[in-house]
Write a protein that holds these residues in place. Structure first.
Motif, PDB file in Angstrom:
ATOM      1  N   SER A  22       1.044   3.836   1.985  1.00  0.00           N
ATOM      2  CA  SER A  22       1.941   4.192   3.428  1.00  0.00           C
ATOM      3  C   SER A  22       3.037   3.110   3.623  1.00  0.00           C
ATOM      4  CB  SER A  22       0.833   4.016   4.590  1.00  0.00           C
ATOM      5  OG  SER A  22      -0.203   3.986   3.863  1.00  0.00           O
ATOM      6  N   CYS A  36      -6.835  -2.528   3.220  1.00  0.00           N
ATOM      7  CA  CYS A  36      -6.657  -1.179   3.148  1.00  0.00           C
ATOM      8  C   CYS A  36      -7.003  -0.338   2.011  1.00  0.00           C
ATOM      9  CB  CYS A  36      -5.325  -0.653   3.693  1.00  0.00           C
ATOM     10  SG  CYS A  36      -5.064   1.074   3.840  1.00  0.00           S
ATOM     11  N   CYS A  77       0.823  -1.000  -0.071  1.00  0.00           N
ATOM     12  CA  CYS A  77      -0.020  -0.056   0.011  1.00  0.00           C
ATOM     13  C   CYS A  77       0.893   1.248   0.120  1.00  0.00           C
ATOM     14  CB  CYS A  77      -0.863  -0.023   1.329  1.00  0.00           C
ATOM     15  SG  CYS A  77      -2.008   1.250   1.251  1.00  0.00           S
ATOM     16  N   HIS A 105       0.583  -3.753   6.136  1.00  0.00           N
ATOM     17  CA  HIS A 105      -0.807  -3.462   6.958  1.00  0.00           C
ATOM     18  C   HIS A 105      -2.034  -4.026   5.983  1.00  0.00           C
ATOM     19  CE1 HIS A 105      -0.273   0.338   4.504  1.00  0.00           C
ATOM     20  NE2 HIS A 105      -1.783   0.204   4.687  1.00  0.00           N
TER      21      HIS A 105
HETATM   22 ZN   LIG Z   1      -2.811   1.360   3.620  1.00  0.00          ZN
END
Ligand SMILES: [Zn+2]
Ligand SMILES: [Zn+2]
Length: 352
Positions: A39, A159, A37, A72
């Motif tokens: 992040s 996510c 992702c 995550h």
């Molecule tokens: Zn994320």
């Protein structure tokens, strides 16, 4: 078992770790898929001298002293349960709501542990995340993966795709809307798919041809190459000069945010999900005098994750088409190098 660590300056290490043992209320998940992702990319790119700085000073300094496994968007099968676990059983297929809060405050009680009033832990940042063979987590952060969805689709929901669903929902998108989506990375592309599934006419904006092609494949009615055309002008040209009913920024880039606001029609709605970067607006001219409604949308609640996954199943959202690259954990260097180019859809690690 193995776990992936971002050591800074785009270096990745796969280290051997002891197999986890679940304590009271905890489970061990045998990982089947773990998504990459935006992040994670931020942690991957940090200089070694600034390791952990993205989360420093926000209540996590102690947790950040020991490096944590990245990722995550975990999705897998419950392999072991500790004492007092009632929510899940060995063999259950689960996605993870990737935050741990106090479980008592007003935000935790509505399922928004990321907004916990006394501070939360985040998988892949302050706690070990999904880029490992076996992950330990509190049982109440597990969310059942619908049997119709694959593990990689579950990882996407955990996510990026779930975030897009709730942003589009926040904009109350329906079949009477024309929607512009700025940024066609995994979040923006998911937004495109959801807005299409909700019946909207969708204009997808990006600068990379690979992403625009994927947006078209996932159902966008029109694609706008913002490297060739002024996207605000192009969108006005496609909407009889009025602008779109709703727009979403999934980039976090200041100019794209400004374009999202400026391409909304009078009384239009705008939602920001792309993070970072201070952005300046002339509030009177750009927002007040246009009577805009502006939303910020930060991921989703525990039940919101289940809701996003159910929507994918029930509306036949082509989520599997979003996933363009699959890697083994041992190929993590190649996976992150490719993901960083932005010339992909969703990239995931898979186990079997
Ligand atoms: Zn994320
Ligand atoms: Zn709380």
């Amino acid at each position: 078992m193995r776990g992936l660590f971002f050591v800074g300056d785009r270096e990745i290490e796969i280290r051997d770790l002891p197999d986890p043992t679940p304590g009271p209320g905890e489970v061990v998940i045998a990982m089947k898929s773990s998504g990459l992702c935006g992040s994670d990319l931020r942690l991957y790119q940090l200089p070694k001298t600034e390791r952990g700085s993205y989360y420093r000073g926000r209540g996590w300094d102690e947790a950040l002293k020991t490096p944590k496994v990245g990722g995550h968007e975990p999705c897998g099968v419950i392999a072991e349960v500790g004492p007092n676990v009632t929510q899940v059983a060995v063999g259950d297929r689960v996605m993870m709501h990737h935050y741990i809060g106090c479980r008592k405050c007003a935000m935790c009680r509505i399922g928004y542990a990321q907004m916990c009033l006394v501070g939360c832990e985040i998988y892949g940042a302050t706690q070990h995340g999904g880029h490992e063979d076996l992950m330990i987590a509190p049982a109440d952060t597990c969310v059942a993966l619908p049997e119709e969805l694959s593990f990689e689709e579950g990882a996407a929901c955990a996510c990026g795709t779930g975030t897009a669903f709730h942003a589009i929902k926040r904009l109350s998108v329906s079949g009477i809307d024309t929607v512009a989506i700025f940024g066609q990375g995994p979040v923006g592309l998911s937004g495109t798919m959801f807005a299409v599934a909700m019946g909207a006419r969708v204009i997808a904006v990006d600068v990379l041809p690979e992403r625009l092609e994927l947006a078209r494949k996932l159902g966008a009615d029109i694609v706008v190459d913002a490297s060739a055309d002024d996207p605000v002008k192009a969108i006005r040209g496609l909407t009889d000069g009025e602008g779109v009913d709703a727009s979403l920024d999934a980039t976090g880039i200041p100019q794209a945010r400004i374009n999202a606001v400026d391409s909304a029609k009078l009384w239009g709605r705008v939602c920001f999900v792309g993070e970072g970067n201070p952005t300046t607006f002339d509030v009177s001219a750009q927002i007040i005098h246009k009577q805009l409604t502006i939303h910020g949308s930060w991921t989703f609640s525990t039940s919101g994750l289940a809701e996003a996954a159910r929507f994918v199943v029930e509306r036949g959202v082509p989520l599997t088409e979003l996933i363009t690259h699959r890697y083994r954990l041992e190929d993590a260097v190649n996976a992150y190098q490719l993901f960083e180019t932005g010339r992909t859809g969703k990239v995931v690690f898979t186990w079997d």
